[in-house]
Design a protein around this motif. Structure first.
Motif, PDB file in Angstrom:
ATOM      1  N   SER A 118     -15.487 -27.973 -53.779  1.00 45.81           N
ATOM      2  CA  SER A 118     -15.395 -29.063 -52.807  1.00 45.81           C
ATOM      3  C   SER A 118     -14.053 -29.069 -52.099  1.00 45.81           C
ATOM      4  N   GLY A 119     -13.108 -28.257 -52.534  1.00 43.34           N
ATOM      5  CA  GLY A 119     -11.820 -28.194 -51.873  1.00 43.34           C
ATOM      6  C   GLY A 119     -10.892 -27.212 -52.564  1.00 43.34           C
ATOM      7  N   ILE A 120      -9.819 -26.838 -51.855  1.00 45.24           N
ATOM      8  CA  ILE A 120      -8.834 -25.886 -52.363  1.00 45.24           C
ATOM      9  C   ILE A 120      -7.445 -26.383 -51.989  1.00 45.24           C
ATOM     10  N   VAL A 121      -6.511 -26.279 -52.945  1.00 43.36           N
ATOM     11  CA  VAL A 121      -5.109 -26.590 -52.690  1.00 43.36           C
ATOM     12  C   VAL A 121      -4.288 -25.351 -53.044  1.00 43.36           C
ATOM     13  N   LEU A 122      -3.538 -24.846 -52.087  1.00 44.13           N
ATOM     14  CA  LEU A 122      -2.663 -23.698 -52.294  1.00 44.13           C
ATOM     15  C   LEU A 122      -1.223 -24.195 -52.329  1.00 44.13           C
ATOM     16  N   VAL A 123      -0.510 -23.896 -53.417  1.00 40.61           N
ATOM     17  CA  VAL A 123       0.834 -24.440 -53.643  1.00 40.61           C
ATOM     18  C   VAL A 123       1.834 -23.288 -53.782  1.00 40.61           C
ATOM     19  N   GLY A 124       2.715 -23.140 -52.812  1.00 39.61           N
ATOM     20  CA  GLY A 124       3.671 -22.033 -52.876  1.00 39.61           C
ATOM     21  C   GLY A 124       2.971 -20.720 -53.126  1.00 39.61           C
ATOM     22  N   ALA A 125       1.820 -20.534 -52.483  1.00 35.03           N
ATOM     23  CA  ALA A 125       0.873 -19.502 -52.897  1.00 35.03           C
ATOM     24  C   ALA A 125       0.899 -18.262 -52.009  1.00 35.03           C
ATOM     25  N   VAL A 126       0.544 -17.144 -52.612  1.00 33.60           N
ATOM     26  CA  VAL A 126       0.184 -15.935 -51.875  1.00 33.60           C
ATOM     27  C   VAL A 126      -1.336 -15.819 -51.863  1.00 33.60           C
ATOM     28  N   THR A 127      -1.854 -15.242 -50.803  1.00 31.61           N
ATOM     29  CA  THR A 127      -3.289 -14.978 -50.719  1.00 31.61           C
ATOM     30  C   THR A 127      -3.570 -13.492 -50.499  1.00 31.61           C
ATOM     31  N   GLU A 128      -2.518 -12.713 -50.385  1.00 26.23           N
ATOM     32  CA  GLU A 128      -2.616 -11.261 -50.240  1.00 26.23           C
ATOM     33  C   GLU A 128      -1.505 -10.637 -51.081  1.00 26.23           C
ATOM     34  N   ILE A 129      -1.576  -9.329 -51.245  1.00 23.27           N
ATOM     35  CA  ILE A 129      -0.508  -8.627 -51.947  1.00 23.27           C
ATOM     36  C   ILE A 129      -0.469  -7.193 -51.441  1.00 23.27           C
ATOM     37  N   GLY A 130       0.729  -6.648 -51.376  1.00 22.68           N
ATOM     38  CA  GLY A 130       0.897  -5.283 -50.902  1.00 22.68           C
ATOM     39  C   GLY A 130       1.919  -5.221 -49.780  1.00 22.68           C
ATOM     40  N   ARG A 131       2.465  -4.037 -49.576  1.00 25.14           N
ATOM     41  CA  ARG A 131       3.504  -3.861 -48.569  1.00 25.14           C
ATOM     42  C   ARG A 131       2.990  -4.251 -47.179  1.00 25.14           C
ATOM     43  N   GLY A 132       3.734  -5.116 -46.517  1.00 27.46           N
ATOM     44  CA  GLY A 132       3.387  -5.508 -45.164  1.00 27.46           C
ATOM     45  C   GLY A 132       2.313  -6.567 -45.055  1.00 27.46           C
ATOM     46  N   ARG A 133       1.826  -7.090 -46.158  1.00 28.56           N
ATOM     47  CA  ARG A 133       0.787  -8.125 -46.127  1.00 28.56           C
ATOM     48  C   ARG A 133       1.434  -9.485 -45.846  1.00 28.56           C
ATOM     49  N   GLU A 134       1.102 -10.094 -44.717  1.00 27.43           N
ATOM     50  CA  GLU A 134       1.744 -11.337 -44.325  1.00 27.43           C
ATOM     51  C   GLU A 134       1.442 -12.479 -45.289  1.00 27.43           C
ATOM     52  N   GLY A 135       0.242 -12.485 -45.849  1.00 27.29           N
ATOM     53  CA  GLY A 135      -0.116 -13.548 -46.779  1.00 27.29           C
ATOM     54  C   GLY A 135       0.501 -13.400 -48.146  1.00 27.29           C
TER      55      GLY A 135
END
Length: 276
Positions: A118-135
């Motif tokens: 029903s919802g998502i809270v991202l706290v100081g979070a990354v959503t990607e990983i790897g060199r050059g990944r903006e997230g």
């Protein structure tokens, strides 16, 4: 209450649980080299536990969970662990992911989508990983800790982890909490600490497909995960709300626990009303 569920391959996933069983669940996912204890202030908040079922997991390889030899680079393993936790927690859950926990939530979305959420809270979070990944852009404190914090040589890893714990904890973080963070980091085997970084995952399409309310929370002074990572995820997720904690670092839920928990209560209450 402490309990556990079985993730893929039977891996034990330890849980801390507060609140009534028949309440809407909030599931907390901690960050790299930490544990469910990171969320102690939220788990102890009677205004949260009085209305919601609070479930905080220990990631595989962390805390009281099992330590499999492999699988840390496989999104399906992380997705399966979180799916098992959601099976226990109940339907229409709100996921709260801090730091690396945001990547684990993204892994879950990649495999299972949003149907049970029903919802998502991202706290100081990354959503990607790897060199050059903006997230997944990191800050100077995280970059300074690597690769030494991943070493199996205690003389190399321990000073790096001590400095990492010190540098990410602002003056508003209680000293006992900062020391507990260090203890939790040291309890994670070096092989696991390193394995979590051996990934290269982009998430733009996954984030763009999210169709539940999302709150992105980030400290403006975060030097572990660059605030640009929050701007990236908030920009990719349709309708996401970005909330800055001014002058907070990587631990807004500890640095400003009252403000953070009130924000979480408000967000969780609003999503609950939208579902009813």
């Amino acid at each position: 209450m402490n309990t556990e569920v079985a993730g893929p391959g039977g891996v034990r996933i330890a849980l801390r649980v507060e609140g009534a069983e028949n309440s809407r669940p909030i599931v907390f996912v901690h960050g790299w080299a930490q544990s469910a204890d990171a969320w102690s202030a939220q788990l102890a908040d009677p205004a949260l536990s009085g209305r919601f079922r609070l479930v905080a997991m220990d990631l595989r390889g962390h805390g009281a969970s099992g330590v499999p030899a492999a699988g840390y680079d496989d999104p399906r393993q992380w997705a399966g662990d979180l799916a098992a936790v959601l099976d226990f927690a109940g339907p229409d859950a709100i996921l709260v992911g801090w730091s690396y926990g945001g990547l684990v939530i993204t892994d879950y979305l990649r495999v299972h989508g949003t149907a049970r959420l029903s919802g998502i809270v991202l706290v100081g979070a990354v959503t990607e990983i790897g060199r050059g990944r903006e997230g997944g852009r990191t800050g100077p404190v995280m970059r300074a800790a690597l690769p030494a914090a991943l070493s199996d040589d205690a003389e190399v890893a321990i000073p790096a982890l001590v400095e990492f714990a010190r540098a990410q904890a602002s003056a508003r973080v209680p000293g006992a909490y900062a020391q507990a963070m260090l203890g939790r980091s040291l309890s994670v085997p070096p092989a696991v600490r390193g394995a979590l970084f051996r990934r290269d995952v982009g998430s733009a399409e996954v984030l763009a497909a999210v169709d539940v309310p999302v709150l992105v929370v980030h400290g403006t002074a975060d030097q572990v995960v660059d605030p640009a990572a929050a701007e990236y995820s908030a920009g990719k997720i349709p309708g996401a709300v970005l909330r800055w904690f001014v002058d907070a670092g990587h631990l807004p839920f500890v640095e400003e626990p009252g403000e953070f928990t009130a924000l979480l209560r408000q967000f969780s209450g609003n999503t609950a009303e939208e579902q009813e």
